[in-house]
Scaffold this motif. Structure first.
Motif, PDB file in Angstrom:
ATOM      1  N   ALA A 165      -1.977   0.695   6.218  1.00 50.37           N
ATOM      2  CA  ALA A 165      -1.821  -0.280   7.301  1.00 50.37           C
ATOM      3  C   ALA A 165      -2.941  -1.327   7.251  1.00 50.37           C
ATOM      4  N   LEU A 166      -4.158  -0.904   6.942  1.00 50.56           N
ATOM      5  CA  LEU A 166      -5.261  -1.860   6.801  1.00 50.56           C
ATOM      6  C   LEU A 166      -5.001  -2.808   5.633  1.00 50.56           C
ATOM      7  N   THR A 167      -4.472  -2.278   4.559  1.00 49.59           N
ATOM      8  CA  THR A 167      -4.154  -3.091   3.384  1.00 49.59           C
ATOM      9  C   THR A 167      -3.129  -4.167   3.724  1.00 49.59           C
ATOM     10  N   LEU A 168      -2.137  -3.785   4.516  1.00 49.20           N
ATOM     11  CA  LEU A 168      -1.023  -4.693   4.814  1.00 49.20           C
ATOM     12  C   LEU A 168      -1.408  -5.841   5.735  1.00 49.20           C
ATOM     13  N   ARG A 169      -2.637  -5.844   6.225  1.00 50.65           N
ATOM     14  CA  ARG A 169      -3.107  -7.002   6.984  1.00 50.65           C
ATOM     15  C   ARG A 169      -3.136  -8.247   6.109  1.00 50.65           C
ATOM     16  N   VAL A 170      -3.386  -8.062   4.810  1.00 50.01           N
ATOM     17  CA  VAL A 170      -3.563  -9.193   3.896  1.00 50.01           C
ATOM     18  C   VAL A 170      -2.599  -9.145   2.711  1.00 50.01           C
ATOM     19  N   VAL A 171      -2.455  -7.989   2.099  1.00 47.99           N
ATOM     20  CA  VAL A 171      -1.631  -7.858   0.901  1.00 47.99           C
ATOM     21  C   VAL A 171      -0.159  -7.825   1.319  1.00 47.99           C
ATOM     22  N   PRO A 172       0.700  -8.626   0.672  1.00 47.92           N
ATOM     23  CA  PRO A 172       2.124  -8.600   1.014  1.00 47.92           C
ATOM     24  C   PRO A 172       2.714  -7.193   0.878  1.00 47.92           C
ATOM     25  N   THR A 173       3.606  -6.854   1.787  1.00 48.00           N
ATOM     26  CA  THR A 173       4.159  -5.503   1.848  1.00 48.00           C
ATOM     27  C   THR A 173       4.805  -5.078   0.529  1.00 48.00           C
ATOM     28  N   GLY A 174       5.614  -5.939  -0.068  1.00 51.47           N
ATOM     29  CA  GLY A 174       6.292  -5.589  -1.317  1.00 51.47           C
ATOM     30  C   GLY A 174       5.322  -5.323  -2.446  1.00 51.47           C
ATOM     31  N   VAL A 175       4.286  -6.131  -2.527  1.00 50.30           N
ATOM     32  CA  VAL A 175       3.276  -5.957  -3.579  1.00 50.30           C
ATOM     33  C   VAL A 175       2.503  -4.666  -3.344  1.00 50.30           C
ATOM     34  N   ALA A 176       2.058  -4.453  -2.112  1.00 40.51           N
ATOM     35  CA  ALA A 176       1.298  -3.235  -1.806  1.00 40.51           C
ATOM     36  C   ALA A 176       2.133  -1.994  -2.083  1.00 40.51           C
ATOM     37  N   TYR A 177       3.414  -2.039  -1.702  1.00 41.12           N
ATOM     38  CA  TYR A 177       4.259  -0.877  -1.895  1.00 41.12           C
ATOM     39  C   TYR A 177       4.564  -0.640  -3.369  1.00 41.12           C
ATOM     40  N   ALA A 178       4.717  -1.707  -4.131  1.00 44.92           N
ATOM     41  CA  ALA A 178       4.941  -1.552  -5.574  1.00 44.92           C
ATOM     42  C   ALA A 178       3.741  -0.876  -6.230  1.00 44.92           C
ATOM     43  N   ILE A 179       2.553  -1.321  -5.864  1.00 41.13           N
ATOM     44  CA  ILE A 179       1.333  -0.722  -6.419  1.00 41.13           C
ATOM     45  C   ILE A 179       1.209   0.722  -5.939  1.00 41.13           C
ATOM     46  N   TRP A 180       1.382   0.929  -4.632  1.00 41.98           N
ATOM     47  CA  TRP A 180       1.296   2.256  -4.019  1.00 41.98           C
ATOM     48  C   TRP A 180       2.229   3.245  -4.714  1.00 41.98           C
ATOM     49  N   SER A 181       3.486   2.871  -4.836  1.00 41.52           N
ATOM     50  CA  SER A 181       4.456   3.800  -5.400  1.00 41.52           C
ATOM     51  C   SER A 181       4.278   3.982  -6.903  1.00 41.52           C
ATOM     52  N   TYR A 195      -7.883  -4.168  -1.547  1.00 43.43           N
ATOM     53  CA  TYR A 195      -7.457  -3.349  -2.679  1.00 43.43           C
ATOM     54  C   TYR A 195      -8.247  -2.047  -2.760  1.00 43.43           C
ATOM     55  N   VAL A 196      -9.437  -2.017  -2.198  1.00 40.86           N
ATOM     56  CA  VAL A 196     -10.168  -0.751  -2.080  1.00 40.86           C
ATOM     57  C   VAL A 196      -9.439   0.145  -1.080  1.00 40.86           C
ATOM     58  N   TYR A 197      -9.022  -0.445   0.047  1.00 36.80           N
ATOM     59  CA  TYR A 197      -8.226   0.325   1.015  1.00 36.80           C
ATOM     60  C   TYR A 197      -6.961   0.870   0.357  1.00 36.80           C
ATOM     61  N   LEU A 198      -6.297   0.027  -0.419  1.00 40.71           N
ATOM     62  CA  LEU A 198      -5.069   0.466  -1.087  1.00 40.71           C
ATOM     63  C   LEU A 198      -5.364   1.590  -2.078  1.00 40.71           C
ATOM     64  N   PHE A 211      -0.027 -11.342 -13.078  1.00 42.15           N
ATOM     65  CA  PHE A 211       0.719 -12.594 -13.199  1.00 42.15           C
ATOM     66  C   PHE A 211       1.350 -13.109 -11.911  1.00 42.15           C
ATOM     67  N   SER A 212       1.541 -12.254 -10.919  1.00 41.79           N
ATOM     68  CA  SER A 212       2.213 -12.699  -9.701  1.00 41.79           C
ATOM     69  C   SER A 212       1.256 -13.440  -8.770  1.00 41.79           C
ATOM     70  N   LYS A 213       1.715 -14.553  -8.249  1.00 44.25           N
ATOM     71  CA  LYS A 213       0.924 -15.309  -7.276  1.00 44.25           C
ATOM     72  C   LYS A 213       1.014 -14.675  -5.887  1.00 44.25           C
ATOM     73  N   THR A 214       1.962 -13.775  -5.679  1.00 40.58           N
ATOM     74  CA  THR A 214       2.098 -13.123  -4.382  1.00 40.58           C
ATOM     75  C   THR A 214       1.198 -11.921  -4.229  1.00 40.58           C
ATOM     76  N   ALA A 215       0.460 -11.560  -5.271  1.00 39.96           N
ATOM     77  CA  ALA A 215      -0.377 -10.354  -5.228  1.00 39.96           C
ATOM     78  C   ALA A 215      -1.562 -10.509  -4.287  1.00 39.96           C
ATOM     79  N   GLY A 216      -1.848 -11.703  -3.822  1.00 34.32           N
ATOM     80  CA  GLY A 216      -2.896 -11.874  -2.818  1.00 34.32           C
ATOM     81  C   GLY A 216      -4.308 -11.778  -3.333  1.00 34.32           C
ATOM     82  N   HIS A 217      -4.528 -12.107  -4.583  1.00 32.81           N
ATOM     83  CA  HIS A 217      -5.889 -12.051  -5.149  1.00 32.81           C
ATOM     84  C   HIS A 217      -6.694 -13.229  -4.660  1.00 32.81           C
TER      85      HIS A 217
END
Length: 110
Positions: free
Chosen positions: A48-64, A4-7, A104-110
């Motif tokens: 790209a470093l973030t996407l090693r662990v964080v699901p793509t949809g979650v990372a992109y939602a946060i990113w955007s 999440y620091v990378y993100l 609240f999402s379990k897919t957020a990868g925390h």
């Protein structure tokens, strides 16, 4: 370093890149164009470093979501762009969506 620091760093460099892209005048101004291109390259590498662990949809939602709000804030303060009430309400809804995913999402990868 935390994913999440990378993100967060990816989002910040993307905001800088987008802000300078607006100042590049269609790629006719060398310095803003260079800053935009380097910023995007760094940003995508960090994403790209973030996407090693964080699901793509979650990372992109946060990113955007965070990116939209930050780019709008930079445009307001640095470029004189005005934001009306519907734009501010829409951005508040985006922030709420990002918070729901992270809290609240379990897919957020925390």
């Amino acid at each position: 370093m935390s994913n999440y620091v990378y993100l967060g760093l990816a989002i910040m460099t993307e905001v800088v890149a987008t802000s300078f892209l607006a100042k590049s005048d269609g790629f006719t101004k060398l310095v803003p164009t260079g800053i935009a291109l380097v910023g995007y390259a760094i940003s995508f590498y960090l994403l790209a470093l973030t996407l090693r662990v964080v699901p793509t949809g979650v990372a992109y939602a946060i990113w955007s979501g965070v990116g939209i709000v930050l780019v709008s804030a930079v445009a307001y303060f640095w470029q004189g762009q005005k934001l009306d009430a519907p734009a501010l309400i829409g951005m508040a809804m985006i922030v709420c969506g990002v918070l729901v995913i992270n809290l609240f999402s379990k897919t957020a990868g925390h």
